[in-house]
Design a protein around this motif. Structure first.
Motif, PDB file in Angstrom:
ATOM      1  N   THR A 132       0.843  -1.195   0.000  1.00  0.00           N
ATOM      2  CA  THR A 132       0.000   0.000   0.000  1.00  0.00           C
ATOM      3  C   THR A 132       0.876   1.242   0.000  1.00  0.00           C
ATOM      4  O   THR A 132       2.006   1.229   0.491  1.00  0.00           O
ATOM      5  CB  THR A 132      -0.944   0.082   1.222  1.00  0.00           C
ATOM      6  OG1 THR A 132      -0.208   0.478   2.392  1.00  0.00           O
ATOM      7  CG2 THR A 132      -1.642  -1.243   1.479  1.00  0.00           C
ATOM      8  N   ARG A 133       0.312   2.301  -0.555  1.00  0.00           N
ATOM      9  CA  ARG A 133       0.935   3.618  -0.487  1.00  0.00           C
ATOM     10  C   ARG A 133      -0.015   4.566   0.220  1.00  0.00           C
ATOM     11  O   ARG A 133      -1.201   4.271   0.381  1.00  0.00           O
ATOM     12  CB  ARG A 133       1.285   4.131  -1.887  1.00  0.00           C
ATOM     13  CG  ARG A 133       2.430   3.368  -2.529  1.00  0.00           C
ATOM     14  CD  ARG A 133       2.644   3.753  -3.985  1.00  0.00           C
ATOM     15  NE  ARG A 133       3.885   3.225  -4.521  1.00  0.00           N
ATOM     16  CZ  ARG A 133       4.059   1.985  -4.945  1.00  0.00           C
ATOM     17  NH1 ARG A 133       3.053   1.123  -4.878  1.00  0.00           N
ATOM     18  NH2 ARG A 133       5.218   1.582  -5.422  1.00  0.00           N
ATOM     19  N   GLU A 134       0.497   5.716   0.632  1.00  0.00           N
ATOM     20  CA  GLU A 134      -0.346   6.692   1.311  1.00  0.00           C
ATOM     21  C   GLU A 134      -0.109   8.075   0.726  1.00  0.00           C
ATOM     22  O   GLU A 134       0.965   8.384   0.225  1.00  0.00           O
ATOM     23  CB  GLU A 134      -0.064   6.694   2.818  1.00  0.00           C
ATOM     24  CG  GLU A 134       1.378   6.980   3.190  1.00  0.00           C
ATOM     25  CD  GLU A 134       1.626   6.841   4.680  1.00  0.00           C
ATOM     26  OE1 GLU A 134       0.964   5.985   5.313  1.00  0.00           O
ATOM     27  OE2 GLU A 134       2.468   7.577   5.212  1.00  0.00           O
ATOM     28  N   LEU A 135      -1.167   8.874   0.799  1.00  0.00           N
ATOM     29  CA  LEU A 135      -1.162  10.214   0.226  1.00  0.00           C
ATOM     30  C   LEU A 135      -0.936  11.249   1.315  1.00  0.00           C
ATOM     31  O   LEU A 135      -1.540  11.195   2.386  1.00  0.00           O
ATOM     32  CB  LEU A 135      -2.495  10.473  -0.462  1.00  0.00           C
ATOM     33  CG  LEU A 135      -2.715  11.861  -1.070  1.00  0.00           C
ATOM     34  CD1 LEU A 135      -1.816  12.051  -2.278  1.00  0.00           C
ATOM     35  CD2 LEU A 135      -4.182  12.035  -1.464  1.00  0.00           C
ATOM     36  N   VAL A 278      -4.599   6.797  -1.434  1.00  0.00           N
ATOM     37  CA  VAL A 278      -4.164   7.483  -2.645  1.00  0.00           C
ATOM     38  C   VAL A 278      -5.334   7.838  -3.555  1.00  0.00           C
ATOM     39  O   VAL A 278      -5.203   8.707  -4.422  1.00  0.00           O
ATOM     40  CB  VAL A 278      -3.120   6.651  -3.424  1.00  0.00           C
ATOM     41  CG1 VAL A 278      -1.842   6.500  -2.618  1.00  0.00           C
ATOM     42  CG2 VAL A 278      -3.683   5.292  -3.818  1.00  0.00           C
ATOM     43  N   GLN A 283      -9.853  14.632  -3.673  1.00  0.00           N
ATOM     44  CA  GLN A 283      -9.075  15.084  -4.827  1.00  0.00           C
ATOM     45  C   GLN A 283      -9.971  15.450  -6.020  1.00  0.00           C
ATOM     46  O   GLN A 283      -9.536  16.193  -6.908  1.00  0.00           O
ATOM     47  CB  GLN A 283      -8.088  13.990  -5.247  1.00  0.00           C
ATOM     48  CG  GLN A 283      -7.064  13.647  -4.172  1.00  0.00           C
ATOM     49  CD  GLN A 283      -6.294  12.393  -4.511  1.00  0.00           C
ATOM     50  OE1 GLN A 283      -5.325  12.419  -5.278  1.00  0.00           O
ATOM     51  NE2 GLN A 283      -6.724  11.269  -3.963  1.00  0.00           N
ATOM     52  N   MET A 294       0.604  17.698  -3.139  1.00  0.00           N
ATOM     53  CA  MET A 294       0.472  16.272  -2.868  1.00  0.00           C
ATOM     54  C   MET A 294       1.741  15.489  -3.191  1.00  0.00           C
ATOM     55  O   MET A 294       2.467  15.811  -4.124  1.00  0.00           O
ATOM     56  CB  MET A 294      -0.679  15.691  -3.679  1.00  0.00           C
ATOM     57  CG  MET A 294      -2.025  16.327  -3.383  1.00  0.00           C
ATOM     58  SD  MET A 294      -3.352  15.467  -4.234  1.00  0.00           S
ATOM     59  CE  MET A 294      -2.828  15.625  -5.933  1.00  0.00           C
ATOM     60  N   THR A 296       3.210  11.051  -2.471  1.00  0.00           N
ATOM     61  CA  THR A 296       2.896   9.746  -1.890  1.00  0.00           C
ATOM     62  C   THR A 296       4.111   9.177  -1.173  1.00  0.00           C
ATOM     63  O   THR A 296       5.256   9.548  -1.448  1.00  0.00           O
ATOM     64  CB  THR A 296       2.417   8.743  -2.952  1.00  0.00           C
ATOM     65  OG1 THR A 296       3.450   8.578  -3.936  1.00  0.00           O
ATOM     66  CG2 THR A 296       1.149   9.219  -3.629  1.00  0.00           C
ATOM     67  N   ASN A 297       3.808   8.249  -0.261  1.00  0.00           N
ATOM     68  CA  ASN A 297       4.852   7.594   0.511  1.00  0.00           C
ATOM     69  C   ASN A 297       4.510   6.117   0.637  1.00  0.00           C
ATOM     70  O   ASN A 297       3.397   5.688   0.321  1.00  0.00           O
ATOM     71  CB  ASN A 297       4.966   8.243   1.895  1.00  0.00           C
ATOM     72  CG  ASN A 297       6.351   8.086   2.485  1.00  0.00           C
ATOM     73  OD1 ASN A 297       7.184   7.358   1.963  1.00  0.00           O
ATOM     74  ND2 ASN A 297       6.601   8.773   3.589  1.00  0.00           N
ATOM     75  N   ASP A 298       5.480   5.325   1.093  1.00  0.00           N
ATOM     76  CA  ASP A 298       5.207   3.912   1.312  1.00  0.00           C
ATOM     77  C   ASP A 298       4.310   3.729   2.524  1.00  0.00           C
ATOM     78  O   ASP A 298       4.298   4.533   3.454  1.00  0.00           O
ATOM     79  CB  ASP A 298       6.517   3.140   1.505  1.00  0.00           C
ATOM     80  CG  ASP A 298       7.345   3.691   2.647  1.00  0.00           C
ATOM     81  OD1 ASP A 298       7.254   3.145   3.765  1.00  0.00           O
ATOM     82  OD2 ASP A 298       8.081   4.683   2.440  1.00  0.00           O
ATOM     83  N   TRP A 408      -5.169   0.456   1.544  1.00  0.00           N
ATOM     84  CA  TRP A 408      -4.712   1.527   2.441  1.00  0.00           C
ATOM     85  C   TRP A 408      -4.594   1.001   3.867  1.00  0.00           C
ATOM     86  O   TRP A 408      -5.481   0.309   4.356  1.00  0.00           O
ATOM     87  CB  TRP A 408      -5.709   2.676   2.389  1.00  0.00           C
ATOM     88  CG  TRP A 408      -5.465   3.801   3.348  1.00  0.00           C
ATOM     89  CD1 TRP A 408      -4.336   4.552   3.458  1.00  0.00           C
ATOM     90  CD2 TRP A 408      -6.394   4.334   4.304  1.00  0.00           C
ATOM     91  NE1 TRP A 408      -4.495   5.522   4.434  1.00  0.00           N
ATOM     92  CE2 TRP A 408      -5.754   5.405   4.959  1.00  0.00           C
ATOM     93  CE3 TRP A 408      -7.708   4.006   4.658  1.00  0.00           C
ATOM     94  CZ2 TRP A 408      -6.386   6.144   5.969  1.00  0.00           C
ATOM     95  CZ3 TRP A 408      -8.336   4.737   5.649  1.00  0.00           C
ATOM     96  CH2 TRP A 408      -7.669   5.799   6.289  1.00  0.00           C
TER      97      TRP A 408
END
Length: 413
Positions: A132-135, A278, A283, A294, A296-298, A408
């Motif tokens: 997953t990634r995060e915003l 994400v 948005q 904006m 994104t991160n791991d 997420w």
């Protein structure tokens, strides 16, 4: 000098936990420490002891994680991992990872293991892939307008100065949201207290945490927890910021009402959010996406502990019948060929002698498992090999694995 990797006894927890805090150079308040102690599962907590002193730590949490299709799959949450600086590069971390995964496999109840990483590069060698990634965003609310869904005006908002006083209704909302998005964790009793910890050292100048409830017909249908950080320019122009901790809602109207509230807070022309999905719908509600700052991160790193059980535990967006040639250098029991047959109603995954359609490592399976990463993208990166392109197995599997909703992880552990 004698060393012993073993389970932590209750009487040893304080010294064990003190070693963990020392490794991360981060103090804790008595309240934070008490919550951590209550959440620790001592029967799943390891320490490496040298001459009676702890020099390394590792633990597991017993989670149930939503996977594509909505099932809550038992998942071992790897946590509290540290090695004293005097004992690095001795294979200590590897020995703890080995012990944990062997224990999880022996118990036979959790086909998945997951973690969040202070340094992401560390865990790929143990088979964990980024699932997953995060915003993150810093929205200029003084110049960005928000258009909310129909029905938002009918939602009543109620401000609560003490978020702990409404934990029960917030947790009820959260529990109803969990099955709707892969990667979310069903919170066991006690975890709700961690959500409202608010030590002053982490506020960075912000006021105490607050909560706003979204209500309709006497029912709580959403909530947001946030803090306001005051600020002023040299000419006394407001430069404050709203810092969003978390936000959940049961429908579009409640979601829109909460975001509009956050956009409209006085003296705070900036809204900062960390760790959001994400595909967060706000948005598509803003007037100027460029002014939303904006990136994104791991998020969550995941690996199958039992490939067959893991792949059979989720559903698939389209019919799929494919043979994976799996390589697992750390958990050799997963290595081999596995036939996955599945569709939106369910799946079966069993060992086979048939030739592989796709060859990949268990790390790639972890990355695509929750549906947020495409098998085709990994193939273009040289990490998945299509053995018989004429069969079209790569496209078939890539379509089947994707999730309609981005996976997420709502909070760390």
């Amino acid at each position: 000098m004698t060393t012993d990797l073993r389970q932590v006894h209750p009487s040893e927890w304080d010294s064990w936990y003190g070693k963990l805090l020392s490794a991360f150079a981060e103090p804790e308040t008595p309240e934070e420490r008490a919550v951590s102690r209550d959440l620790t599962e001592l029967d799943r907590t390891l320490g490496l002891w040298e001459d009676g002193d702890p020099v390394a730590t590792a633990g597991l949490f017993s989670f149930r994680m939503t996977v594509p299709g909505g099932a809550a799959v038992p998942t071992a949450g790897v946590t509290m991992v540290s090695v004293a600086p005097t004992h690095r590069r001795r294979g200590v971390l590897r020995s703890m990872m080995r012990r944990q995964l062997d224990d999880v496999r022996a118990a036979g109840a959790e086909p998945l293991a997951a973690l969040t990483a202070s340094e992401p590069a560390i865990y790929s060698r143990f088979g964990y892939g980024l699932a997953t990634r995060e915003l993150l965003a810093d929205i200029d609310t003084s110049r960005v307008a928000l258009t909310v869904p129909e029905g938002a005006d009918a939602v009543r908002l109620r401000l609560v100065e003490d978020p702990a006083s409404v934990l029960d209704v917030c947790e009820s909302v959260y529990a109803r949201v969990v099955p709707t998005r892969p990667g979310m964790l069903a919170r066991r009793p006690g975890w709700e207290h961690r959500m409202v910890l608010d030590p002053e050292r982490k506020r960075e100048g912000a006021a105490p945490l607050r909560c706003v409830l979204a209500e309709r017909d006497g029912e709580t249908v959403g909530y947001a927890r946030y803090a306001v950080k005051p600020g002023w320019s040299d000419r006394e122009v407001p430069r404050g910021a709203v810092l969003l901790r978390d936000l959940e809602a049961l429908d579009e109207a409640a979601y829109g009402a909460l975001w509009r509230f956050l956009f409209d807070i006085d003296l705070a022309p900036s809204l900062r959010l960390d760790g959001r999905p994400v595909d967060d719908p706000w948005q598509h509600m803003v007037s100027d996406i460029r002014r939303c700052g904006m990136f994104t991160n791991d998020g969550l790193f995941l690996r199958p502990v039992d490939v067959g059980a893991a792949l059979a535990a989720r559903t698939y967006a389209a019919p799929v019948d494919v043979v994976f040639g799996v390589e697992d250098g750390f958990c050799a029991w997963n290595t081999g060929r596995w036939r996955l047959s599945g569709d939106p109603k369910g799946a079966v995954c069993e060992r086979t002698r048939d030739p592989a359609d796709l060859t990949l490592s268990v790390r790639e399976l972890g990355e695509v498992y929750l549906g947020g990463t495409s098998l085709s993208a990994l193939a273009r990166a040289g990490r998945v090999r299509e053995e018989r392109p004429e069969r079209g197995a790569l496209r078939e599997a890539a379509v089947a694995f994707l999730s309609e909703t981005a996976p997420w992880l709502p909070h760390g552990f």
